[in-house]
Design an enzyme around this catalytic site. Structure first.
Site, short mmCIF file in Angstrom:
data_model
loop_
_atom_site.label_atom_id
_atom_site.label_comp_id
_atom_site.label_asym_id
_atom_site.label_seq_id
_atom_site.Cartn_x
_atom_site.Cartn_y
_atom_site.Cartn_z
N ASP A 208 -11.32 21.38 74.21
CA ASP A 208 -11.47 21.47 72.74
C ASP A 208 -11.11 20.18 72.02
O ASP A 208 -11.36 20.05 70.83
CB ASP A 208 -10.58 22.60 72.20
CG ASP A 208 -11.11 23.95 72.64
OD1 ASP A 208 -10.40 24.67 73.34
OD2 ASP A 208 -12.28 24.24 72.30
N HIS B 108 -2.95 23.28 78.77
CA HIS B 108 -3.84 24.29 79.35
C HIS B 108 -3.03 25.11 80.34
O HIS B 108 -2.15 24.59 81.03
CB HIS B 108 -5.02 23.64 80.07
CG HIS B 108 -6.16 24.57 80.28
ND1 HIS B 108 -6.18 25.46 81.33
CD2 HIS B 108 -7.28 24.79 79.57
CE1 HIS B 108 -7.29 26.18 81.26
NE2 HIS B 108 -7.99 25.80 80.20
C1 SDX Z 1 -9.19 26.94 75.83
O1 SDX Z 1 -7.85 29.68 79.73
C2 SDX Z 1 -8.86 28.91 79.59
O2 SDX Z 1 -9.53 28.56 80.55
C3 SDX Z 1 -9.18 28.52 78.16
C4 SDX Z 1 -10.32 27.53 77.98
C5 SDX Z 1 -11.65 28.13 78.41
O3 SDX Z 1 -12.55 27.34 78.73
O4 SDX Z 1 -11.80 29.39 78.32
O5 SDX Z 1 -10.07 26.36 78.75
C6 SDX Z 1 -10.49 27.13 76.52
O6 SDX Z 1 -8.70 27.89 75.27
C7 SDX Z 1 -8.49 25.61 75.92
C8 SDX Z 1 -7.09 25.63 75.24
C9 SDX Z 1 -7.32 25.41 73.74
N1 SDX Z 1 -6.01 25.61 73.02
C10 SDX Z 1 -5.34 24.58 72.49
O7 SDX Z 1 -5.67 23.39 72.57
C11 SDX Z 1 -4.10 24.99 71.68
C12 SDX Z 1 -2.92 24.08 72.04
N2 SDX Z 1 -2.51 24.38 73.40
C13 SDX Z 1 -1.42 25.31 73.59
O8 SDX Z 1 -1.30 26.31 72.64
C14 SDX Z 1 -1.22 25.73 75.05
O9 SDX Z 1 -1.26 24.59 75.79
C15 SDX Z 1 -2.18 26.75 75.66
C16 SDX Z 1 -2.29 27.99 74.83
C17 SDX Z 1 -3.54 26.15 75.84
C18 SDX Z 1 -1.62 27.11 77.03
O10 SDX Z 1 -0.47 27.85 76.82
P1 SDX Z 1 0.50 28.32 78.04
O11 SDX Z 1 -0.17 28.11 79.35
O12 SDX Z 1 0.98 29.69 77.71
O13 SDX Z 1 1.65 27.28 78.00
P2 SDX Z 1 2.90 27.36 77.04
O14 SDX Z 1 2.46 27.67 75.65
O15 SDX Z 1 3.93 28.22 77.67
O16 SDX Z 1 3.39 25.82 77.04
C19 SDX Z 1 4.18 25.34 78.11
C20 SDX Z 1 5.11 24.33 77.45
C21 SDX Z 1 5.83 24.93 76.25
O17 SDX Z 1 7.07 24.23 76.15
P3 SDX Z 1 8.43 25.02 76.72
O18 SDX Z 1 8.43 26.40 76.11
O19 SDX Z 1 8.22 25.04 78.23
O20 SDX Z 1 9.54 24.13 76.28
O21 SDX Z 1 4.34 23.23 76.93
C22 SDX Z 1 4.45 23.19 75.52
C23 SDX Z 1 4.99 24.53 75.06
O22 SDX Z 1 5.76 24.38 73.89
N3 SDX Z 1 3.10 22.99 74.99
C24 SDX Z 1 2.80 22.19 73.97
C25 SDX Z 1 1.40 22.27 73.85
N4 SDX Z 1 0.91 23.11 74.77
C26 SDX Z 1 1.97 23.56 75.48
N5 SDX Z 1 3.57 21.42 73.15
C27 SDX Z 1 2.90 20.72 72.20
N6 SDX Z 1 1.54 20.74 72.02
C28 SDX Z 1 0.78 21.49 72.83
N7 SDX Z 1 -0.54 21.53 72.66
#
Ligand code: SDX
Length: 430
Positions: free
Chosen positions: A365, A307
């Site tokens: 989720d 998140h």
């Molecule tokens: C919702 O914003 C909100 O409040 C949203 C929400 C709401 O109520 O409105 O809470 C609802 O959208 C919840 C999130 C649902 N999405 C997912 O579950 C999809 C999987 N999660 C990721 O795609 C990610 O964690 C996000 C999109 C939720 C957050 O993305 P960020 O903040 O841009 O973080 P990032 O993608 O830059 O990740 C940081 C690091 C990365 O590694 P590095 O580039 O630093 O090496 O963490 C890793 C990412 O690769 N990472 C994950 C991961 N989530 C982040 N690696 C594996 N699995 C994951 N799920």
């Protein structure tokens, strides 16, 4: 008290820029960079990791402590003691309603749940196999054409009517999107039912027999709606605010929010989680999936994990897991294989160094799809349910913005990395 300022100095000049530091009621202070353009600079923050886009008094999140407050009330207390209609009132009006205010609000919403009858024909323009979210984007946007007498965001009376119409009619549109998808007749809302019961009725009743929603399941759905109602300036809420900042009508703004929520990184994640759990199929394959999620060369992400703000357990995920137990026990499905996989996946991931280091925890989720599936909601409707709930937050946030004096159209700048000026080249010379 003297105004705190942040000072910017430059390594290659003696220019100094002092910017005001603004403090909120809770949470992170902000540096007011509005005057920075006059000094010849923009801030640069793609994805808005460190950017506050507005002031708001609706929802507060502390990502490190795992706190979520709606108008100051902790989500755990609202999930336990409140209901979705009361939470919708709280988000919109800022205070918990008195008994009379609650009764009036419920009745006003209840008596707006029917759609203009012409809209029933509008559904027929879609293919039967259209994703319900595609239908919802279209139908909510189409409300602009049917409810023009409540489309001026700057008229307080029209603003209020539009808010009620959206809260009341989006569930009907969502349920009818499902009925249309499965080729079943539309079921009209029943004024004798509560909000969540009414939605389950419109989803699962048929003209052929009586339908009485299970009260335990209705309560579980109502709690799920509370947990999804608002969440500060997330992607879809920011979309609604940006659309609303131009003075666009409220129905178009909410349709834009639905479109943004649909993305698999946002509200579409609940559907993606279930597909991921089904693909895993057995707890023995969890290790393989964890490795894929950790492989930086692999775009696969563990859906339902991570998140932007929560670097601790999303408080909604814990409440959703509890709801999972309650619903699966009520239905005698406590051995539900997907729930077992989800519990094991969470256990293993939370002990893995990669997830610990990157502070990746289950988000709202991760468990919601399991509960919704147990309630009999088809996977294609998971994000539509999220949209139905988030309409309460979107409307409250939109209302807060358009009601405020002096709000400005959202118009970010950029860091231009294109070509320098150049002259047109005739085609024979290219
Ligand atoms: C919702 O914003 C909100 O409040 C949203 C929400 C709401 O109520 O409105 O809470 C609802 O959208 C919840 C999130 C649902 N999405 C997912 O579950 C999809 C999987 N999660 C990721 O795609 C990610 O964690 C996000 C999109 C939720 C957050 O993305 P960020 O903040 O841009 O973080 P990032 O993608 O830059 O990740 C940081 C690091 C990365 O590694 P590095 O580039 O630093 O090496 O963490 C890793 C990412 O690769 N990472 C994950 C991961 N989530 C982040 N690696 C594996 N699995 C994951 N799920």
């Amino acid at each position: 008290m003297t105004q705190r300022t942040a000072r910017i100095t430059f390594s290659d000049s003696d220019q100094v820029i002092d910017l005001p530091v603004l403090e909120g009621t809770l949470g992170t202070d902000v540096i007011d960079t509005r005057s920075l353009g006059a000094h010849g600079y923009f801030t640069f923050d793609p994805g808005f990791l460190s950017t506050a886009s507005c002031t708001s008094s609706i929802t507060y999140i502390d990502g490190d402590a795992g706190l979520l407050y709606y108008r100051g009330y902790p989500i755990e207390q609202l999930a336990q003691h409140s209901d979705f209609m009361e939470v919708s009132y709280l988000l919109l009006h800022g205070e918990l309603p008195t008994a009379q205010q609650k009764a009036d609000f419920n009745n006003t919403v209840r008596y707006h749940t029917m759609l203009h009858d012409q809209m029933a024909y509008f559904f027929r323009g879609f293919r039967r196999d259209a994703h319900p979210m595609a239908v919802m984007v279209g139908m909510v946007g189409a409300m602009s054409a049917f409810y023009r007498d409540s489309s001026d965001p700057f008229d307080p009376v029209q603003r209020e009517i539009a808010a009620y119409r959206l809260l009341a009619k989006v569930p009907t549109i969502a349920a009818w999107s499902y009925k249309y998808n499965v080729g079943m007749p539309f079921m009209y809302p029943q004024n004798r039912l509560g909000f969540a019961e009414n939605f389950l009725y419109m989803m699962f009743a048929t003209p052929c027999e009586d339908y009485h929603p299970n009260p335990v399941l209705s309560r579980a759905l109502d709690r799920i709606l509370i947990l999804h109602a608002d969440h500060e300036q997330n992607a879809s809420t920011s979309t609604v605010r940006v659309a609303g900042s131009s003075g666009a009508n409220p129905f178009a703004c909410i349709a834009a929010g639905i479109a943004s929520l649909w993305g698999p990184l946002h509200g579409g994640a609940n559907e993606a989680v279930l597909k991921m759990l089904e693909e895993i199929g057995d707890v023995s394959r969890i290790g393989e999936v964890i490795q894929r999620a950790k492989d930086r060369s692999n775009p696969f992400r563990l859906m339902g994990f991570g998140h932007r703000i929560y670097k601790n357990m999303d408080p909604r995920a814990a409440l959703m897991r509890q709801t999972c137990h309650e619903v699966l026990d009520e239905l005698g499905l406590h051995d539900d294989p997907l729930f077992r996989i989800a519990l094991k996946l969470e256990e293993i991931a939370l002990q893995d160094d990669y997830f610990i280091e990157k502070k990746l925890y289950p988000n709202v989720d991760f468990y919601s799809g399991i509960v919704l599936r147990a309630l009999g909601i088809p996977m294609s409707m998971f994000t539509a349910i999220f949209a139905l709930a988030r309409t309460a937050g979107w409307v409250a946030q939109w209302y807060e913005m358009v009601s405020a004096a002096g709000h400005k159209i959202a118009r970010p700048r950029q860091l231009y990395t294109g070509e320098q000026r150049r002259d047109y080249l005739p085609i024979e010379l290219r």
